[in-house]
Design a protein around this motif. Sequence first.
Motif, short mmCIF file in Angstrom:
data_model
loop_
_atom_site.label_atom_id
_atom_site.label_comp_id
_atom_site.label_asym_id
_atom_site.label_seq_id
_atom_site.Cartn_x
_atom_site.Cartn_y
_atom_site.Cartn_z
N PRO A 1 0.84 -1.20 0.00
CA PRO A 1 0.00 0.00 0.00
C PRO A 1 0.88 1.25 0.00
CG PRO A 1 0.09 -0.92 2.20
CD PRO A 1 0.86 -1.87 1.32
N THR A 2 0.48 2.23 -0.79
CA THR A 2 1.28 3.46 -0.90
C THR A 2 0.46 4.72 -0.71
OG1 THR A 2 0.95 3.79 -3.28
CG2 THR A 2 2.71 2.27 -2.62
N ASP A 3 -0.88 4.62 -0.89
CA ASP A 3 -1.72 5.82 -0.93
C ASP A 3 -3.03 5.54 -0.21
OD1 ASP A 3 -3.08 8.13 -1.48
OD2 ASP A 3 -3.27 7.77 -3.63
N PHE A 4 -3.12 6.00 1.03
CA PHE A 4 -4.32 5.76 1.83
C PHE A 4 -5.43 6.78 1.55
CE2 PHE A 4 -1.68 2.73 3.79
CZ PHE A 4 -2.47 1.90 4.57
N PHE A 5 -5.18 7.68 0.60
CA PHE A 5 -6.23 8.60 0.16
C PHE A 5 -6.86 8.14 -1.15
CE2 PHE A 5 -3.82 11.15 3.10
CZ PHE A 5 -4.78 11.94 3.73
N GLY A 6 -6.31 7.11 -1.78
CA GLY A 6 -6.75 6.70 -3.10
C GLY A 6 -8.05 5.93 -3.10
N SER B 1 -3.54 -0.23 -8.46
CA SER B 1 -3.57 1.24 -8.46
C SER B 1 -2.66 1.83 -7.40
CB SER B 1 -5.00 1.75 -8.25
OG SER B 1 -5.52 1.31 -6.99
N GLN B 2 -2.37 1.06 -6.35
CA GLN B 2 -1.45 1.54 -5.33
C GLN B 2 -0.03 1.67 -5.88
OE1 GLN B 2 -2.17 2.16 -1.61
NE2 GLN B 2 -3.94 2.70 -2.85
N ALA B 3 0.40 0.71 -6.68
CA ALA B 3 1.71 0.80 -7.33
C ALA B 3 1.72 1.91 -8.36
CB ALA B 3 2.06 -0.54 -7.97
N GLU B 4 0.63 2.02 -9.11
CA GLU B 4 0.56 3.06 -10.13
C GLU B 4 0.62 4.45 -9.52
OE1 GLU B 4 -2.10 0.46 -13.33
OE2 GLU B 4 -3.10 1.73 -11.84
N ALA C 1 3.46 7.13 -10.43
CA ALA C 1 3.07 8.46 -10.91
C ALA C 1 3.70 9.57 -10.06
CB ALA C 1 1.55 8.59 -10.91
N ALA C 2 3.77 9.34 -8.75
CA ALA C 2 4.40 10.33 -7.87
C ALA C 2 5.88 10.50 -8.19
CB ALA C 2 4.21 9.92 -6.41
#
Length: 320
Positions: free
Chosen positions: A188-193, A268-271, A275-276
Motif C-alpha cells: 500500500p502506498t496511498d491511503f487517500f486513493g 492502483s497503489q503501485a501506479e 506516478a508520484a
Amino acid sequence: LFAPATSTEVESVRAEWASRNVTPEDVQVDGEEPFALGSVDATLRILSHAIDGGRHYGAVVVPDGAEAASLPVVVYAHGGDQGVDTDDLALLGFVLGDALADFVWVVPSFRAETLRTGDGVWPSGGQPSPWDRDVDDALSFLNAALGVTPAADPGRLGVLGLSRGAGVGLLMAIRDDRIDRVVEFFGPTDFFGPFVQGVVSDAIEGNLRDLPGLSVLDQRFIQPLAQGVLTPAEVRPELVRRSAVLFASDLPVVQIHHGAADDVVDVSQAEALAAALEALDRGPPDDEFFRYESGGHNPLSLSGSVTRAVEFLGVLTGPE
C-alpha cells in the motif's frame, strides 16, 4: 476524510516523525542457531531491545566467516498479520541460491506479533500499529542489528518488503536517509486513493475485507469515525503517515512490483507511487515499475520479479 492531503498536514507528520526516538535500548542477544543462505553456512542470532515500554524481537543472519564491514545489509520486511518466520529467507534461497550470502539479512518482527525461528517463537510486546509504529520497530531493530553485527556495512542499506512490509519499507526509507534502495512488492502506498476509500466504505457498512492491518485500523479509527467518536480531522493524519506517495521526494531509488490481478492490494497503489515518482522526473533506469498483467499477491506469480529484485539490490555489493 479523503480530500487531498495539504502541505501543512504532510509537514506536520514529517515533524512528528522527526521527534520519534528509534535508538534501541537494552539490546540483548537472546539466541543463536545455524542457518543456510543457499548452500552457504550462516548464523542466525535472535536480538531484542526495548521500545515504547515493550520488548521487541527480530533476527539477524550473517554468513559465517564474513569480515568486518564487508557486507551490505538488507532488511526483510514481511507481509501479513501473523508475524515473521525466518523460513521465509530459506524459501528465497531456493530461488536465489548463494546470492543470499552476499548480504547480512535483518528480519524484524512488528510489535504485538511473533518471530519464529527453527528453534523457537519470540513474541514481541506492545499494541499493534500497522504501517506506523511498525516503522519505528523496524528502524530501531535495524539500529540494534548494526550495533552488534561487525560484518554489516552501515553505509550500504536496502529493504525488501512484501505487502504490509512493502509499505513499511517505503516509509522506513522516507524517514531514514541511510537507506539506499527499496524493493517493494505489492504494498500500500496511498491511503487517500480510491482503493482505500472502497475498503473504508465497506468496513463502515460491516463488510471487513481480509486485508493485512485492516482489523486494527477498523477498531481504532474506522468504527470510531463512523460512530462520531473521532472526526475526519483526527483521522486524516493516520492516512498521511501511512501514504508513501505524499513523501515520494524523500525516497531513495525504488523498484516496484505489482500484479494487475492482485485481489488483496489493488495495482492502483503501485501506479500511484510510480506516478508520484514520475511527477518528480524520476523513473527508469533508476526507479523501476514492473506491472505483471496476470500476477497476483505472491512474488512467485510475478514472472522474473525475484531475479530483478536481487539484481537491483546487488548494486549494494559493488564499490560504494
